[in-house]
Write a protein that holds these residues in place. Structure first.
Motif, mmCIF file in Angstrom:
data_model
loop_
_atom_site.group_PDB
_atom_site.id
_atom_site.type_symbol
_atom_site.label_atom_id
_atom_site.label_comp_id
_atom_site.label_asym_id
_atom_site.label_seq_id
_atom_site.Cartn_x
_atom_site.Cartn_y
_atom_site.Cartn_z
ATOM 1 N N THR A 221 70.794 -50.078 6.291
ATOM 2 C CA THR A 221 71.675 -51.246 6.161
ATOM 3 C C THR A 221 73.076 -50.858 5.698
ATOM 4 O O THR A 221 73.856 -51.724 5.287
ATOM 5 C CB THR A 221 71.080 -52.252 5.165
ATOM 6 N N GLY A 222 73.399 -49.574 5.723
ATOM 7 C CA GLY A 222 74.705 -49.112 5.249
ATOM 8 C C GLY A 222 75.844 -49.592 6.129
ATOM 9 O O GLY A 222 75.668 -49.832 7.331
ATOM 10 N N THR A 223 77.005 -49.771 5.519
ATOM 11 C CA THR A 223 78.193 -50.221 6.245
ATOM 12 C C THR A 223 79.330 -49.234 6.011
ATOM 13 O O THR A 223 79.322 -48.462 5.039
ATOM 14 C CB THR A 223 78.638 -51.618 5.772
ATOM 15 N N TRP A 224 80.312 -49.274 6.914
ATOM 16 C CA TRP A 224 81.465 -48.393 6.764
ATOM 17 C C TRP A 224 82.335 -48.812 5.581
ATOM 18 O O TRP A 224 83.067 -47.995 5.026
ATOM 19 C CB TRP A 224 82.275 -48.370 8.053
ATOM 20 N N GLN A 225 82.245 -50.080 5.169
ATOM 21 C CA GLN A 225 82.956 -50.504 3.965
ATOM 22 C C GLN A 225 82.404 -49.788 2.737
ATOM 23 O O GLN A 225 83.155 -49.408 1.829
ATOM 24 C CB GLN A 225 82.832 -52.030 3.784
ATOM 25 N N GLN A 226 81.084 -49.598 2.706
ATOM 26 C CA GLN A 226 80.486 -48.855 1.595
ATOM 27 C C GLN A 226 80.927 -47.394 1.606
ATOM 28 O O GLN A 226 81.205 -46.814 0.554
ATOM 29 C CB GLN A 226 78.962 -48.948 1.678
ATOM 30 N N VAL A 227 81.003 -46.807 2.792
ATOM 31 C CA VAL A 227 81.483 -45.428 2.912
ATOM 32 C C VAL A 227 82.927 -45.338 2.430
ATOM 33 O O VAL A 227 83.298 -44.411 1.692
ATOM 34 C CB VAL A 227 81.369 -44.940 4.368
ATOM 35 N N ALA A 228 83.743 -46.295 2.836
ATOM 36 C CA ALA A 228 85.144 -46.289 2.427
ATOM 37 C C ALA A 228 85.273 -46.385 0.916
ATOM 38 O O ALA A 228 86.138 -45.737 0.310
ATOM 39 C CB ALA A 228 85.890 -47.445 3.102
ATOM 40 N N GLY A 229 84.400 -47.184 0.283
ATOM 41 C CA GLY A 229 84.436 -47.299 -1.170
ATOM 42 C C GLY A 229 84.127 -45.980 -1.851
ATOM 43 O O GLY A 229 84.802 -45.579 -2.807
ATOM 44 N N VAL A 230 83.104 -45.266 -1.366
ATOM 45 C CA VAL A 230 82.746 -43.966 -1.944
ATOM 46 C C VAL A 230 83.870 -42.958 -1.741
ATOM 47 O O VAL A 230 84.238 -42.215 -2.666
ATOM 48 C CB VAL A 230 81.436 -43.442 -1.321
ATOM 49 N N LEU A 231 84.425 -42.920 -0.530
ATOM 50 C CA LEU A 231 85.497 -41.961 -0.244
ATOM 51 C C LEU A 231 86.747 -42.267 -1.063
ATOM 52 O O LEU A 231 87.445 -41.346 -1.505
ATOM 53 C CB LEU A 231 85.829 -41.982 1.253
ATOM 54 N N LEU A 232 87.020 -43.546 -1.287
ATOM 55 C CA LEU A 232 88.186 -43.925 -2.086
ATOM 56 C C LEU A 232 88.024 -43.469 -3.530
ATOM 57 O O LEU A 232 88.945 -42.877 -4.114
ATOM 58 C CB LEU A 232 88.394 -45.438 -2.022
ATOM 59 N N VAL A 233 86.855 -43.733 -4.114
ATOM 60 C CA VAL A 233 86.606 -43.305 -5.497
ATOM 61 C C VAL A 233 86.672 -41.784 -5.612
ATOM 62 O O VAL A 233 87.268 -41.235 -6.554
ATOM 63 C CB VAL A 233 85.235 -43.823 -5.973
ATOM 64 N N SER A 234 86.086 -41.088 -4.634
ATOM 65 C CA SER A 234 86.102 -39.622 -4.651
ATOM 66 C C SER A 234 87.524 -39.095 -4.532
ATOM 67 O O SER A 234 87.904 -38.136 -5.218
ATOM 68 C CB SER A 234 85.244 -39.080 -3.503
ATOM 69 N N ALA A 235 88.318 -39.709 -3.649
ATOM 70 C CA ALA A 235 89.703 -39.269 -3.460
ATOM 71 C C ALA A 235 90.525 -39.488 -4.728
ATOM 72 O O ALA A 235 91.356 -38.637 -5.096
ATOM 73 C CB ALA A 235 90.333 -40.017 -2.288
ATOM 74 N N ILE A 236 90.284 -40.594 -5.420
ATOM 75 C CA ILE A 236 91.035 -40.870 -6.654
ATOM 76 C C ILE A 236 90.701 -39.834 -7.724
ATOM 77 O O ILE A 236 91.597 -39.295 -8.393
ATOM 78 C CB ILE A 236 90.717 -42.299 -7.153
ATOM 79 N N MET A 237 89.413 -39.536 -7.893
ATOM 80 C CA MET A 237 89.019 -38.537 -8.901
ATOM 81 C C MET A 237 89.604 -37.172 -8.573
ATOM 82 O O MET A 237 90.121 -36.471 -9.463
ATOM 83 C CB MET A 237 87.493 -38.456 -8.985
#
Length: 284
Positions: free
Chosen positions: A252-268
């Motif tokens: 049930t994964g969505t690309w919005q969820q992927v974008a959220g993970v990548l955004l948090v990772s990029a910020i860190m």
């Protein structure tokens, strides 16, 4: 006769090596410094050799995931979901995220040990690409995170975990965990350069990771929590990753969820990777 031939070939090889070494010394030409890739791989090999000679340091990625999964499944499964099998379907992706996130601290601990032993200063004097010492260690840590993920999923399958997302969904979920963990490791390398002992670093990491992992959606749905707490849980980086991992494992994964993970990772990474390198170059 075979031994004689091998000895002669070995002697010829050693002689040729000595001649090339003497020619290099006589020429006065300085050897080319290693490029970024070769120096990074050299430090990655060093980290792998340390695992080879001190294998007990792998307990955190082999024993702890098993203990966590068994303990939380059979302690809370009946009380929360009414069935340990049903709870396992919800719990395993979250426990995977929690376990891998908690072992990221060891990157900073290893760096702190190098500083105390004086190896750190020696590395900084070498004519190499400076980030290679850190990135090489982080790449080996990705291998450790992968091992923890594989062990936990294999155990989960034996206990009754059935990912509806199939092999591709599980594989993509693990990739998200590795990306996030690599980014999170930069935080502990920063603290590893600041604090004066590994005990202090462990205390700081526990103070940060314990609230983030337990006040999240790893164990329960946020809807079951008090309203004032739901906002923190939903914006918690661990919750963002757990939601994406759980979604892709169950199809049930969505690309919005992927974008959220990548955004948090990029910020860190954007905050702590440059800060780590600044401290690495200027630490006294």
């Amino acid at each position: 006769m075979t031994v004689h031939l091998q000895t002669r070939e070995s002697t010829e090889t050693d002689t040729g090596t000595d001649e090339r070494l003497l020619q290099a010394i006589a020429s006065g030409a300085r050897p080319e410094p290693p490029n970024a890739w070769s120096s990074t791989m050299a430090f990655a090999s060093r980290a792998l050799l340390r695992i080879k000679h001190v294998p007990e340091q792998m307990f955190d990625v082999t024993v702890f995931p098993i203990i966590f999964l068994l303990m939380f499944t059979y302690l809370f499964g009946g009380a929360i979901a009414g069935s340990t099998t049903d709870y396992l379907q919800f719990l395993l992706p979250g426990i995977l995220v929690m376990t891998v996130a908690q072992i990221t601290m060891y990157t900073g601990i290893d760096l702190n040990n190098d500083i105390r032993k004086g190896i750190f200063d020696r590395f900084r004097t070498l004519p190499i690409w400076l980030p290679s010492a850190l990135i090489g260690a982080l790449l080996v840590d990705v291998i450790r995170y992968s091992m923890a993920s594989i062990i936990m999923i294999a155990l989960g399958l034996m206990l009754g975990f059935r990912p509806e997302g199939g092999l591709w969904g599980v594989g993509f979920a693990i990739v998200l965990v590795l990306i996030f963990s690599f980014s999170l490791s930069w935080i502990w390398t920063t603290f590893g350069l600041i604090v004066r002992s590994e005990k202090s670093l462990m205390m700081i990491s526990f103070l940060v990771l314990m609230p983030l992992t337990f006040i999240s959606n790893v164990f329960v749905e946020p809807e079951t929590l008090p309203t004032w707490l739901q906002g923190f849980v939903n914006s918690n980086p661990i919750s963002i990753l757990a939601t994406a991992v759980r979604g892709f494992m169950h199809g049930t994964g969505t690309w919005q969820q992927v974008a959220g993970v990548l955004l948090v990772s990029a910020i860190m990474t954007a905050i702590f990777a440059p800060l780590t390198m600044y401290l690495y170059r200027n630490k006294k």
